[in-house]
Scaffold this motif. Structure first.
Motif, PDB file in Angstrom:
ATOM      1  N   THR A 153       0.850  -1.184   0.000  1.00  0.00           N
ATOM      2  CA  THR A 153       0.000   0.000   0.000  1.00  0.00           C
ATOM      3  C   THR A 153       0.887   1.235   0.000  1.00  0.00           C
ATOM      4  N   TYR A 154       0.311   2.379  -0.349  1.00  0.00           N
ATOM      5  CA  TYR A 154       1.032   3.648  -0.247  1.00  0.00           C
ATOM      6  C   TYR A 154       0.037   4.767  -0.048  1.00  0.00           C
ATOM      7  N   ASN A 155       0.448   5.781   0.696  1.00  0.00           N
ATOM      8  CA  ASN A 155      -0.438   6.924   0.883  1.00  0.00           C
ATOM      9  C   ASN A 155      -0.480   7.728  -0.416  1.00  0.00           C
ATOM     10  N   ASN A 156      -1.631   8.287  -0.739  1.00  0.00           N
ATOM     11  CA  ASN A 156      -1.790   8.965  -2.025  1.00  0.00           C
ATOM     12  C   ASN A 156      -2.471  10.310  -1.875  1.00  0.00           C
ATOM     13  N   ASP A 157      -2.080  11.036  -0.828  1.00  0.00           N
ATOM     14  CA  ASP A 157      -2.563  12.402  -0.617  1.00  0.00           C
ATOM     15  C   ASP A 157      -4.086  12.479  -0.637  1.00  0.00           C
ATOM     16  N   GLY A 158      -4.734  11.544   0.036  1.00  0.00           N
ATOM     17  CA  GLY A 158      -6.187  11.562   0.126  1.00  0.00           C
ATOM     18  C   GLY A 158      -6.893  10.877  -1.017  1.00  0.00           C
ATOM     19  N   MET A 159      -6.182  10.549  -2.098  1.00  0.00           N
ATOM     20  CA  MET A 159      -6.783   9.850  -3.232  1.00  0.00           C
ATOM     21  C   MET A 159      -6.681   8.339  -3.002  1.00  0.00           C
ATOM     22  N   GLU A 160      -7.527   7.589  -3.691  1.00  0.00           N
ATOM     23  CA  GLU A 160      -7.476   6.143  -3.581  1.00  0.00           C
ATOM     24  C   GLU A 160      -6.169   5.632  -4.199  1.00  0.00           C
ATOM     25  N   PRO A 161      -5.340   4.903  -3.443  1.00  0.00           N
ATOM     26  CA  PRO A 161      -4.085   4.385  -4.014  1.00  0.00           C
ATOM     27  C   PRO A 161      -4.352   3.422  -5.157  1.00  0.00           C
ATOM     28  N   PHE A 191       2.582   3.993 -15.292  1.00  0.00           N
ATOM     29  CA  PHE A 191       4.007   4.258 -15.091  1.00  0.00           C
ATOM     30  C   PHE A 191       4.403   5.673 -15.504  1.00  0.00           C
ATOM     31  N   SER A 192       3.807   6.200 -16.571  1.00  0.00           N
ATOM     32  CA  SER A 192       4.176   7.524 -17.061  1.00  0.00           C
ATOM     33  C   SER A 192       3.233   8.617 -16.562  1.00  0.00           C
ATOM     34  N   SER A 193       2.361   8.278 -15.625  1.00  0.00           N
ATOM     35  CA  SER A 193       1.417   9.263 -15.111  1.00  0.00           C
ATOM     36  C   SER A 193       2.098  10.184 -14.104  1.00  0.00           C
ATOM     37  N   GLU A 194       1.411  11.252 -13.754  1.00  0.00           N
ATOM     38  CA  GLU A 194       1.940  12.187 -12.760  1.00  0.00           C
ATOM     39  C   GLU A 194       1.720  11.688 -11.338  1.00  0.00           C
ATOM     40  N   ASP A 195       0.947  10.625 -11.194  1.00  0.00           N
ATOM     41  CA  ASP A 195       0.738  10.015  -9.875  1.00  0.00           C
ATOM     42  C   ASP A 195       1.929   9.120  -9.584  1.00  0.00           C
ATOM     43  N   VAL A 196       2.885   9.634  -8.805  1.00  0.00           N
ATOM     44  CA  VAL A 196       4.166   8.963  -8.640  1.00  0.00           C
ATOM     45  C   VAL A 196       4.320   8.408  -7.223  1.00  0.00           C
ATOM     46  N   LEU A 197       5.311   7.536  -7.045  1.00  0.00           N
ATOM     47  CA  LEU A 197       5.640   7.009  -5.720  1.00  0.00           C
ATOM     48  C   LEU A 197       6.619   7.905  -4.977  1.00  0.00           C
ATOM     49  N   SER A 198       7.285   8.797  -5.689  1.00  0.00           N
ATOM     50  CA  SER A 198       8.239   9.711  -5.065  1.00  0.00           C
ATOM     51  C   SER A 198       7.557  10.530  -3.975  1.00  0.00           C
ATOM     52  N   GLY A 199       8.131  10.474  -2.767  1.00  0.00           N
ATOM     53  CA  GLY A 199       7.592  11.215  -1.633  1.00  0.00           C
ATOM     54  C   GLY A 199       6.458  10.533  -0.909  1.00  0.00           C
ATOM     55  N   LYS A 200       6.058   9.349  -1.360  1.00  0.00           N
ATOM     56  CA  LYS A 200       4.929   8.651  -0.742  1.00  0.00           C
ATOM     57  C   LYS A 200       5.408   7.717   0.375  1.00  0.00           C
ATOM     58  N   ARG A 201       4.500   7.461   1.302  1.00  0.00           N
ATOM     59  CA  ARG A 201       4.752   6.518   2.386  1.00  0.00           C
ATOM     60  C   ARG A 201       4.402   5.119   1.894  1.00  0.00           C
ATOM     61  N   ILE A 202       5.393   4.238   1.856  1.00  0.00           N
ATOM     62  CA  ILE A 202       5.235   2.887   1.324  1.00  0.00           C
ATOM     63  C   ILE A 202       5.114   1.901   2.482  1.00  0.00           C
TER      64      ILE A 202
END
Length: 374
Positions: A153-161, A191-202
């Motif tokens: 799982t990962y946090n997604n700034d309030g959006m559904e991961p 993979f090429s979307s702006e919804d990235v894993l960078s900065g997310k809590r994994i």
């Protein structure tokens, strides 16, 4: 340094036919949706102080001082084409929390690399009493402990991961602990979307980890905030993909009925490339191809599995880096098929990938058709 190696799940040589292999892979993909789960962790393990210090102060800085080495951390899956690049690609795992339900084991996160949309993590599991994980596995008549269930799982700034993919490999170290190289990535279509894993809590949960299928294993949970290095965020794309290319495909029929299409391996089909996304450690290829009008695509499987495609990254000095067309998603729309394919920087017969310096790369060549990159 590493004496024994066992690759799990990905890049396996199968005794199945191409048709059986693809059908199994499709069934597996349907069942590998990541989901949230609350796990009761009973006995937390404190990470070794040295590891905390390295990851807290910044892994890239630690690498420059010689504390971390890219090939040592990730070499059973990927190596850097030179030592300096390896230093520059090591990222940060911040605020690491590791828990384990069995107090007889130590678990550590030794380092991370990747890009904005994927992570490669080095995880080590050892016995607290200094005993051999290898011998413990042998006493249960297996080559290596089993990772039976993984939740991501990962946090997604309030959006559904969105669902994540996982590939991993394991090996024994000189001290007979087990070192896993785990790749956590966005789905190919994301993979090429702006919804990235960078900065997310994994959050990664290894449930029922153990030595025998019929006994209860123990649970491990690893949480960290992923901060990729500046170098690993570099990206190249193709501005002009108007030229079609030929890609060799493996086409297998589900039945023995006569068809208008040839079947077998290395069948060339004209392919339209729609996008190319190149990162230091991997790439993604988007495109489409068409079949004879009226042909029933559902009667066949189509893949690039073990096809002799000549794909390579071209450097500015004229040398090249071999590229393998690996995993893929394909979607049928009438007689047309759209796809997203993984680009791994390695020869087809070599399981170890190479991270490359994108500042030296100028083009992607697909069976002699070149697409300039910038």
């Amino acid at each position: 340094m590493r004496k024994e190696y066992n690759r799990l799940f990905d890049k396996i040589t199968s005794s199945m036919s191409d048709k059986e292999l693809l059908e199994a892979a499709l069934r597996k993909a349907e069942n590998m949706k990541s989901e949230k789960k609350t796990i009761n962790i009973r006995k937390p393990i404190v990470i070794a102080c040295a590891a905390v210090a390295v990851l807290a102060c910044g892994a890239t800085a630690a690498a420059v001082t010689g504390l971390l080495d890219f090939d040592t951390l990730f070499g059973n899956r990927i190596v850097a084409e030179n030592e300096q690049l390896g230093y520059e690609l090591i990222g940060d795992a911040r605020d690491v929390v590791i828990t384990c339900s069995d107090n007889n084991y130590n678990v550590s996160l030794n380092g991370v690399t990747g890009n904005a949309n994927s992570i490669i993590a080095s995880v080590e599991i050892s016995r607290k009493d200094g005993g051999s994980m290898r011998e413990l596995a042998r006493s249960h008549d297996i080559s290596m402990p089993d990772i039976r269930d993984v939740k991501l799982t990962y946090n997604n700034d309030g959006m559904e991961p969105k669902p994540l993919q996982l590939g991993y490999s394991g090996e024994y170290t000189e001290t007979d602990s087990v070192a896993y190289t785990m790749k956590i990535s966005m789905q190919r279509d994301d993979f090429s979307s702006e919804d990235v894993l960078s900065g997310k809590r994994i959050s990664m949960s290894l449930d029922d980890y153990g030595f025998t299928p019929d006994s209860d294993g123990f649970d491990i949970q690893i949480e960290f905030t992923y901060v990729p290095s500046e170098k690993s965020l570099e990206q190249l794309t193709a501005a002009d993909v108007s030229a079609p290319c030929e890609i060799l495909y493996n086409i297998s029929a589900f039945s023995e009925t006569e068809t208008e299409l040839p079947t077998g391996r290395d069948i060339p089909l004209e392919t339209i490339i729609t996008a190319i996304d190149i990162r230091p450690n991997e790439g993604m290829l988007h495109g489409s191809f068409s079949f004879v009008e009226g042909y029933n695509w559902e009667d066949y499987t189509v893949s690039t599995f073990m096809c002799n495609n000549d794909v390579k990254l071209i450097r500015n000095d004229g040398t090249d880096i071999p590229v393998f067309l690996s995993g893929y998603n394909m979607v049928r729309d009438g007689s047309s098929v759209t796809f997203v394919m993984d680009l791994e920087y390695r020869p087809m017969t070599d399981p170890t990938e190479t991270a490359v310096d994108l500042s030296t790369v100028t083009a992607l060549s697909i069976n002699s058709t070149e697409y300039p990159l910038a």
